[in-house]
Write a protein that holds these residues in place. Structure first.
Motif, mmCIF file in Angstrom:
data_model
loop_
_atom_site.group_PDB
_atom_site.id
_atom_site.type_symbol
_atom_site.label_atom_id
_atom_site.label_comp_id
_atom_site.label_asym_id
_atom_site.label_seq_id
_atom_site.Cartn_x
_atom_site.Cartn_y
_atom_site.Cartn_z
ATOM 1 N N TYR A 86 -6.149 6.795 -7.967
ATOM 2 C CA TYR A 86 -4.840 7.305 -7.575
ATOM 3 C C TYR A 86 -3.765 6.234 -7.711
ATOM 4 O O TYR A 86 -2.608 6.506 -7.987
ATOM 5 N N TRP A 87 -4.170 4.977 -7.465
ATOM 6 C CA TRP A 87 -3.220 3.870 -7.382
ATOM 7 C C TRP A 87 -3.271 2.959 -8.609
ATOM 8 O O TRP A 87 -2.646 1.913 -8.630
ATOM 9 N N ALA A 512 10.640 2.324 -9.938
ATOM 10 C CA ALA A 512 11.403 1.256 -9.290
ATOM 11 C C ALA A 512 12.872 1.639 -9.144
ATOM 12 O O ALA A 512 13.517 1.324 -8.137
ATOM 13 N N LEU A 513 13.407 2.332 -10.153
ATOM 14 C CA LEU A 513 14.794 2.794 -10.068
ATOM 15 C C LEU A 513 14.913 3.994 -9.129
ATOM 16 O O LEU A 513 15.860 4.097 -8.353
ATOM 17 N N LEU A 531 6.153 3.674 -5.457
ATOM 18 C CA LEU A 531 6.519 2.401 -6.072
ATOM 19 C C LEU A 531 5.298 1.495 -6.211
ATOM 20 O O LEU A 531 5.127 0.824 -7.239
ATOM 21 N N ALA A 532 4.448 1.464 -5.206
ATOM 22 C CA ALA A 532 3.246 0.637 -5.268
ATOM 23 C C ALA A 532 2.339 1.086 -6.411
ATOM 24 O O ALA A 532 1.746 0.258 -7.116
ATOM 25 N N THR A 533 2.235 2.394 -6.596
ATOM 26 C CA THR A 533 1.443 2.917 -7.710
ATOM 27 C C THR A 533 2.030 2.466 -9.031
ATOM 28 O O THR A 533 1.323 1.965 -9.913
ATOM 29 N N ALA A 534 3.332 2.644 -9.188
ATOM 30 C CA ALA A 534 4.003 2.286 -10.441
ATOM 31 C C ALA A 534 3.851 0.804 -10.746
ATOM 32 O O ALA A 534 3.652 0.414 -11.898
#
Length: 563
Positions: A86-87, A512-513, A531-534
């Protein structure tokens, strides 16, 4: 009703059972000395080949959700007790990655053994059942090559643990995909023309639609060694085969396409859903076994501790996916007419269905007490509820595409996490968009192609800007890509679209954006999960790692680069 042609899952691939049935009967094991002497035995065997699709490691859960559904439009809203895929924190030892690899190769094994058994029988190898198994073998290879890149191409049955058979080097990705296309093109005329057992079973139009998908991926930016121009021409050719058959139409009601899947119904009028993975039951008893978690993982949160299940308005659901702010804006602002942008209400029917303004989590919201699993509970953002303003709470809403509302699914008699909700593998709207994309890549835009995209948008109830706004190849390309996101979100296709367009890493880093947007504050916990995933995504994630266990068995395999 799909109960006419239900595949009863015997899991022969994983347990050694020989076959299972499409019909509502007890699964029967066919012994080798009586194999394939009747049409009924052929059906039992073929059901075993289809069975890999409905395994928990494939479309029941792992492949359809953690492996394929975390993208720029759909993110995981949990941080604890969820698979690492998932991450994008998985590695070559990840159990979901291994399970997915194993089940699709098990499907290939079943297909090869089934085809070999027919060849030894009195049945004609050109039998439609043989061709269906051959198609499924190609489809499983496509899924593997799409997700892993270079993979072993296994084209015949291996009945003994011969090391020379087990040790098989990977075939280049482009060669595997081209083999898949050649196989399907050759066998397609032998498949059923009629749609009597569709979308449960594969037909000629199903195969043509999948051919279009494979050719588009083969012509994509991440596959090397293919003639892209030829791939786009072939993708358009096979998508047109489906369109020109006049056997499929868009259901005028977008919601109903998915209500049918939730309600155990097949649409025999419009035939928009061309191929589905079948699931049946809820594991409440041995005769109601299901490997499907559609609606539980992909759904509206409904996690009450109460046990008065007959009174619930929404069956139990963890609802682990939300639509991103980018998805919201695809509906809310991108490609909208100036008049509609000014409207203070949601007008795209797909936005209403896929991102509804409520779930069933319960609790007190803005001073009002809601009962979990019984009351539609509004979201609240910046002290405004979605029942007060239906356009608020962008980027934090659950996926509503396969909601487990009892109105559609029926009441359950226990807290069952497994469902009978089907999962679509191919829809006609996808075919229309694939045709428009392929023709644009090959020849550039035209008003005819614009009309195919507009047909999808008209069904959604939204206005469309004039063709002149999309008259360049790049403008039309982005138009189609956006429309695919709006139409097909949560259907395990977007990640592979981003990969074949060559923008996967860039698109994922776009979170992030998004998370700095005032509507989705960086202080919002859910935005931080996205965001953590990205931030975990790297170029290596274009492919999955070859499972360590497989590398230990097959000495001729090599790990994918960067893993």
């Amino acid at each position: 009703m799909k109960t006419r042609y239900q595949i009863l899952i015997a899991l022969m691939a994983m347990t050694g059972a020989t076959a299972c049935s499409f019909l509502e009967e007890e699964p029967q094991v066919i012994c080798s000395d009586t194999f394939y002497k009747s049409e009924a035995e052929l059906r039992y065997g073929l059901a075993g080949v289809y069975g890999a699709l409905s395994n928990l490691n494939s479309y029941g859960n792992s492949y359809a959700m953690p492996i394929s559904n975390t993208d720029d439009l759909s993110y995981q809203n949990r941080v604890h007790n969820v698979p690492s895929v998932y991450w994008y924190n998985h590695n070559a030892s990840d159990t979901d990655v291994l399970g997915c690899w194993q089940i699709f190769y098990a499907g290939i094994k079943n297909a090869n053994e089934y085809m070999a058994a027919i060849a030894e029988s009195e049945f004609d190898p050109n039998h439609a059942y043989y061709s269906e198994a051959r198609f499924l073998r190609a489809y499983y290879h496509f899924i593997l090559a799409q997700a892993w890149g270079d993979v072993p191409l296994r084209t015949h049955a291996t009945l003994a643990p011969d090391p020379e058979e087990v040790n098989l080097a990977a075939t280049p990705q482009a060669d595997v995909l081209q083999w898949c296309c050649s196989e399907i093109e050759e066998l397609l005329p032998l498949l059923a023309e009629e749609l009597d057992e569709a979308p449960s079973r594969v037909t000629q139009t199903t195969a043509a639609g999948i051919l279009a998908r494979i050719y588009l991926f083969l012509g994509g930016e991440t596959v090397t060694g293919a003639d892209k121009k030829t791939c786009f021409k072939k993708a358009a050719q096979w998508a047109w085969f489906v369109i020109d058959s006049h056997k499929h139409q868009l259901n005028p009601d977008y919601d109903q396409v998915f209500i049918n899947m939730i309600s155990d119904l097949y649409d025999t009028q419009y035939r928009e859903s061309m191929w589905e993975v079948e699931f049946k039951g809820d594991r409440s008893s041995a005769d109601k076994w299901s490997n499907g978690r559609i609606g539980d993982i992909l759904g509206l949160q409904s996690t009450s501790s109460q046990s008065n299940f007959s009174e619930w308005n929404c069956n139990y659901s963890y609802a682990q996916y939300n639509g991103s702010l980018k998805l919201w804006d695809l509906y809310w602002s991108d490609d909208r007419t100036d008049d509609e942008k000014q409207l203070p209400v949601i007008t795209d029917k797909r936005q209403e269905w896929n991102l509804p303004p409520y779930n069933y989590r319960g609790g007190k919201v803005d001073g009002v007490e809601y009962t979990a699993s019984m009351d539609k509970t509004p979201y609240i953002y910046e002290k405004v509820t979605t029942f007060t303003d239906p356009t608020t709470a962008a980027g934090i809403r659950n996926c509503g595409k396969w909601r487990r509302e009892a109105l559609y699914e029926g009441h359950q008699n226990a807290k069952n996490l497994h469902t009978g909700i089907n999962f679509p593998l191919l829809r006609y709207s996808d075919v229309l968009l694939m045709y428009a994309e392929a023709k644009n890549e090959d020849e550039g835009p035209s008003e005819e192609l614009y009309d195919f995209v507009k047909e999808v948008r008209d069904r959604a109830g939204i206005a469309t800007r004039p063709y002149g706004d999309y008259a360049s190849q790049e403008a039309f390309r982005q138009f189609v890509r956006n429309e695919r996101g709006r139409e097909l979100v949560f259907e395990a296709l977007r990640k592979y679209d981003l990969i074949r367009w060559g923008i996967f890493v860039e698109a994922m880093h776009g979170y992030a954006l998004q998370t700095s947007d005032d509507r989705w504050s960086a202080n919002n916990t859910l935005a931080q999960y996205a965001l953590a995933t990205a931030n975990s995504v790297q170029p290596k994630h274009i492919y999955l790692p070859i499972p360590s266990k497989e590398l230990g068995v097959n000495s001729l395999l090599k790990q994918n680069p960067m893993w």
